[in-house]
Design a protein around this motif. Sequence first.
Motif, PDB file in Angstrom:
ATOM      1  N   HIS A   1       4.867   5.185 -32.742  1.00  0.00           N
ATOM      2  CA  HIS A   1       4.290   6.166 -31.820  1.00  0.00           C
ATOM      3  C   HIS A   1       5.388   6.567 -30.840  1.00  0.00           C
ATOM      4  O   HIS A   1       5.878   5.730 -30.083  1.00  0.00           O
ATOM      5  N   GLU A   2       5.778   7.814 -30.894  1.00  0.00           N
ATOM      6  CA  GLU A   2       6.818   8.292 -29.979  1.00  0.00           C
ATOM      7  C   GLU A   2       6.162   8.876 -28.735  1.00  0.00           C
ATOM      8  O   GLU A   2       5.224   9.666 -28.834  1.00  0.00           O
ATOM      9  N   ASN A   3       6.662   8.475 -27.599  1.00  0.00           N
ATOM     10  CA  ASN A   3       6.096   8.913 -26.324  1.00  0.00           C
ATOM     11  C   ASN A   3       7.121   9.698 -25.523  1.00  0.00           C
ATOM     12  O   ASN A   3       8.248   9.256 -25.355  1.00  0.00           O
ATOM     13  N   GLU A   4       6.704  10.835 -25.027  1.00  0.00           N
ATOM     14  CA  GLU A   4       7.552  11.607 -24.118  1.00  0.00           C
ATOM     15  C   GLU A   4       7.670  10.852 -22.809  1.00  0.00           C
ATOM     16  O   GLU A   4       6.719  10.188 -22.371  1.00  0.00           O
ATOM     17  N   THR A   5       8.824  10.934 -22.174  1.00  0.00           N
ATOM     18  CA  THR A   5       9.041  10.184 -20.936  1.00  0.00           C
ATOM     19  C   THR A   5       8.082  10.606 -19.826  1.00  0.00           C
ATOM     20  O   THR A   5       7.786   9.805 -18.944  1.00  0.00           O
ATOM     21  N   GLU A   6       7.575  11.818 -19.884  1.00  0.00           N
ATOM     22  CA  GLU A   6       6.624  12.263 -18.857  1.00  0.00           C
ATOM     23  C   GLU A   6       5.235  11.655 -19.081  1.00  0.00           C
ATOM     24  O   GLU A   6       4.356  11.794 -18.231  1.00  0.00           O
ATOM     25  N   ASN A   7       5.046  10.966 -20.204  1.00  0.00           N
ATOM     26  CA  ASN A   7       3.769  10.325 -20.496  1.00  0.00           C
ATOM     27  C   ASN A   7       3.831   8.809 -20.348  1.00  0.00           C
ATOM     28  O   ASN A   7       2.917   8.112 -20.768  1.00  0.00           O
ATOM     29  N   VAL A   8       4.907   8.309 -19.742  1.00  0.00           N
ATOM     30  CA  VAL A   8       5.082   6.866 -19.568  1.00  0.00           C
ATOM     31  C   VAL A   8       5.309   6.577 -18.092  1.00  0.00           C
ATOM     32  O   VAL A   8       6.145   7.213 -17.448  1.00  0.00           O
ATOM     33  N   GLY A   9       4.568   5.611 -17.569  1.00  0.00           N
ATOM     34  CA  GLY A   9       4.748   5.196 -16.184  1.00  0.00           C
ATOM     35  C   GLY A   9       5.435   3.847 -16.114  1.00  0.00           C
ATOM     36  O   GLY A   9       5.121   2.951 -16.888  1.00  0.00           O
ATOM     37  N   VAL A  10       6.387   3.719 -15.200  1.00  0.00           N
ATOM     38  CA  VAL A  10       7.108   2.459 -14.995  1.00  0.00           C
ATOM     39  C   VAL A  10       7.123   2.168 -13.500  1.00  0.00           C
ATOM     40  O   VAL A  10       7.619   2.987 -12.704  1.00  0.00           O
ATOM     41  N   ASP A  11       6.559   1.043 -13.113  1.00  0.00           N
ATOM     42  CA  ASP A  11       6.528   0.644 -11.706  1.00  0.00           C
ATOM     43  C   ASP A  11       5.999   1.735 -10.790  1.00  0.00           C
ATOM     44  O   ASP A  11       6.535   1.997  -9.717  1.00  0.00           O
ATOM     45  N   GLY A  12       4.952   2.411 -11.221  1.00  0.00           N
ATOM     46  CA  GLY A  12       4.298   3.418 -10.391  1.00  0.00           C
ATOM     47  C   GLY A  12       4.929   4.795 -10.413  1.00  0.00           C
ATOM     48  O   GLY A  12       4.533   5.664  -9.639  1.00  0.00           O
ATOM     49  N   GLU A  13       5.903   5.021 -11.263  1.00  0.00           N
ATOM     50  CA  GLU A  13       6.565   6.323 -11.361  1.00  0.00           C
ATOM     51  C   GLU A  13       6.606   6.778 -12.817  1.00  0.00           C
ATOM     52  O   GLU A  13       6.624   5.953 -13.728  1.00  0.00           O
ATOM     53  N   LEU A  14       6.653   8.087 -13.007  1.00  0.00           N
ATOM     54  CA  LEU A  14       6.861   8.596 -14.352  1.00  0.00           C
ATOM     55  C   LEU A  14       8.277   8.258 -14.806  1.00  0.00           C
ATOM     56  O   LEU A  14       9.232   8.391 -14.035  1.00  0.00           O
ATOM     57  N   LEU A  15       8.398   7.834 -16.038  1.00  0.00           N
ATOM     58  CA  LEU A  15       9.713   7.505 -16.569  1.00  0.00           C
ATOM     59  C   LEU A  15      10.641   8.712 -16.527  1.00  0.00           C
ATOM     60  O   LEU A  15      11.839   8.572 -16.258  1.00  0.00           O
TER      61      LEU A  15
END
Length: 65
Positions: free
Chosen positions: A41-55
């Motif tokens: 499953h490939e995820n766009e960075t705008e669809n992933v959150g890391v430590d409360g921020e969008l990747l």
Amino acid sequence: MPTVIVEGPRADREKKRELVKRLTEVVREVYGVHHVSVIIHENETENVGVDGELLSDVLERRRGK
């Protein structure tokens, strides 16, 4: 048949081939089976959150944008 699901960033076809090959080898060795499924499953960075921020925001900041 074991199924491995990988959640990650977009990758080119060669990287996906290598990932599928290596994951399959490990699963075969550990489980002692022949048939293994790998789903990527490939995820766009705008669809992933890391430590409360969008990747995507984190990566832009690192690039100095």
